[in-house]
Design an enzyme around this catalytic site. Structure first.
Site, PDB file in Angstrom:
ATOM      1  N   ASP A  46       4.772  28.292 -26.836  1.00  0.00           N
ATOM      2  CA  ASP A  46       5.673  27.523 -26.027  1.00  0.00           C
ATOM      3  C   ASP A  46       7.404  27.573 -26.618  1.00  0.00           C
ATOM      4  O   ASP A  46       8.180  26.818 -25.869  1.00  0.00           O
ATOM      5  CB  ASP A  46       5.204  26.106 -25.229  1.00  0.00           C
ATOM      6  CG  ASP A  46       4.024  25.781 -25.103  1.00  0.00           C
ATOM      7  OD1 ASP A  46       4.114  26.802 -23.801  1.00  0.00           O
ATOM      8  OD2 ASP A  46       3.072  25.625 -24.938  1.00  0.00           O
TER       9      ASP A  46
ATOM     10  N   ASP B  95       1.575  31.009 -17.355  1.00  0.00           N
ATOM     11  CA  ASP B  95       3.317  30.076 -18.162  1.00  0.00           C
ATOM     12  C   ASP B  95       4.074  30.798 -19.047  1.00  0.00           C
ATOM     13  O   ASP B  95       4.685  30.678 -19.205  1.00  0.00           O
ATOM     14  CB  ASP B  95       2.641  28.667 -18.720  1.00  0.00           C
ATOM     15  CG  ASP B  95       1.205  28.266 -17.653  1.00  0.00           C
ATOM     16  OD1 ASP B  95       0.799  29.003 -17.508  1.00  0.00           O
ATOM     17  OD2 ASP B  95       1.019  27.217 -18.205  1.00  0.00           O
TER      18      ASP B  95
END
Ligand code: GLY
Length: 402
Positions: free
Chosen positions: A113, A173
């Site tokens: 992330d 994602d």
């Protein structure tokens, strides 16, 4: 009443209606920014001195997260966007403060992330201030992120958890983290980051999409051979359903990949994904999707405002590229912005701009609540619209300088 009088009255009503719509279109972004200013000010006051950043709301209390959480960069990101929109130094000071809460993350190789966290905090900070200390953090972050790339798989590994379930999980994602890598090549001259990002994007095109351009959330690879083991969901309704935010990440991700590479393969992919979203029979008239495109009961399932904000922001970018449906994309983005602004705002007493997002329905976590990333992409949408509308004005303005 005479026919001519009726005709005049109809014309007058029409003109009043058109001018009200124009006014609405012109003030919508300024109203949104003004509301955002109030909400973010309340949030910064509440957080005074906090080392943690806000993520969502539970029972009217702010939910704060450590810097390692994937959402930690969105609050400083919102503050940077407010600085960009207003030029007011108070936003710059606050943004810088909450950005620094994430500094240690540049060395955190246990997560994919990195882009979400660092690009919206340090990345916006560097873009808007040119502060070289931010650049150093971003380059180190990119260096750390590529340690998760496996050339056999051709992707950056997403998660390290649940190793008993997935050998080498890559989630849709993850496309969003590639922007940091494109940035790193542009600012370091080292092609390694760009090459990895491009490889990941191509491999994702190959394995994450069904024939109709809907996405699987998780693709689990064999880390030794690179073969696909299976395709599943984690936050969607079912392995074979299309999780709305995942589809939104895909649209935004490939639009960004085209911006960064100029490769029309990515642009065509973004158009196909947009087609899936905009033509889906379960997409409501107000264009705010249910949390999964394949939900069975529309009367009980929540919408996901975060997915709408990501889609809207992506469409405002996609409509500026050489695509067949440019005006349609722009019109749809404007509709999303209007609907979010009029029907999905958080309550007055809230710290957030928007409500009605869904974090993870299967885990019953953050269902129908305000979430910081919805606010970030909503603000970005407003800024993109303002720039786009201004560009139109410039295009039609008399060429004074000639
Ligand atoms: N992992 C990011 C998301 O929940 O959308």
């Amino acid at each position: 009443m005479k026919k001519s009088t009726i005709a005049w009255m109809t014309l007058l009503i029409g003109l009043v209606w058109i001018s009200a719509c124009d006014k609405d279109a012109a003030t919508i972004t300024t109203d949104n920014l003004s509301l955002a200013g109030k909400r973010l000010t309340a949030m910064t006051r509440e957080l005074h001195g906090s080392r943690d950043n806000p993520r969502s709301l539970k029972m009217d209390e702010l939910v704060l997260v450590k810097s390692r959480d994937w959402t930690s960069g969105f609050f400083p990101g919102c503050l940077w966007l407010m600085y960009e929109a207003t030029g007011a130094s108070v936003w710059k000071e606050q943004a810088a403060k909450f950005t620094l809460n994430l500094e240690a993350e540049q060395h955190n190789g246990s997560t994919h992330d990195m882009g979400f966290k660092m690009l919206y905090s340090f990345g916006n900070g560097y873009r808007l201030t040119g502060d070289s200390s931010y650049k150093a953090v971003l380059l180190q972050s990119a260096k750390t992120l590529i340690t998760r790339f496996n050339p056999k798989v051709g992707c950056i590994r997403s998660w390290d958890h649940h190793q008993e379930v997935w050998q080498y999980p890559v989630i849709i994602d993850n496309l969003m983290n590639l922007e940091l890598l494109f940035w790193a090549t542009r600012h370091s001259g080292d092609p390694v980051y760009h090459d990895i990002a491009r490889t990941h994007a191509l491999q994702t095109m190959k394995h994450h999409f069904r024939k109709d351009y809907s996405t699987w959330h998780v693709v689990n690879y064999d880390s030794t051979t690179g073969a696909v083991i299976n395709k599943q969901t984690h936050q969607g309704l079912a392995d074979e359903s299309c999780w709305a935010r995942g589809q939104a990440w895909a649209l935004y991700g490939y639009t960004m990949c085209y911006r960064e590479t100029g490769d029309t393969l990515f642009l065509r992919q973004a158009e196909k994904i947009a087609g899936f979203i905009l033509n889906h029979p379960n997409l409501p008239d107000d264009l705010v999707p249910y949390w999964d495109f394949d939900i069975a009961d529309k009367s009980t399932e929540p919408r996901d405002v975060s997915a709408a904000a990501i889609i809207g922001s992506a469409l405002f970018e996609l409509c500026q590229f050489p695509v067949d449906n440019s005006s349609l994309y722009r019109m749809k983005a404007n509709q999303i912005l209007e609907n979010l602004s009029h029907h999905y705002l958080a309550k007055e007493a809230n710290y957030f701009i928007l409500s009605h997002s869904v974090g993870s329905k299967p885990s019953d976590s953050e269902v129908d609540v305000p979430i910081i990333y919805a606010d970030y992409y909503f603000l970005e949408m407003n800024l993109r619209k303002m720039r786009l509308d201004k560009a139109d004005v410039n295009l039609t303005a008399p060429a004074e300088d000639k």
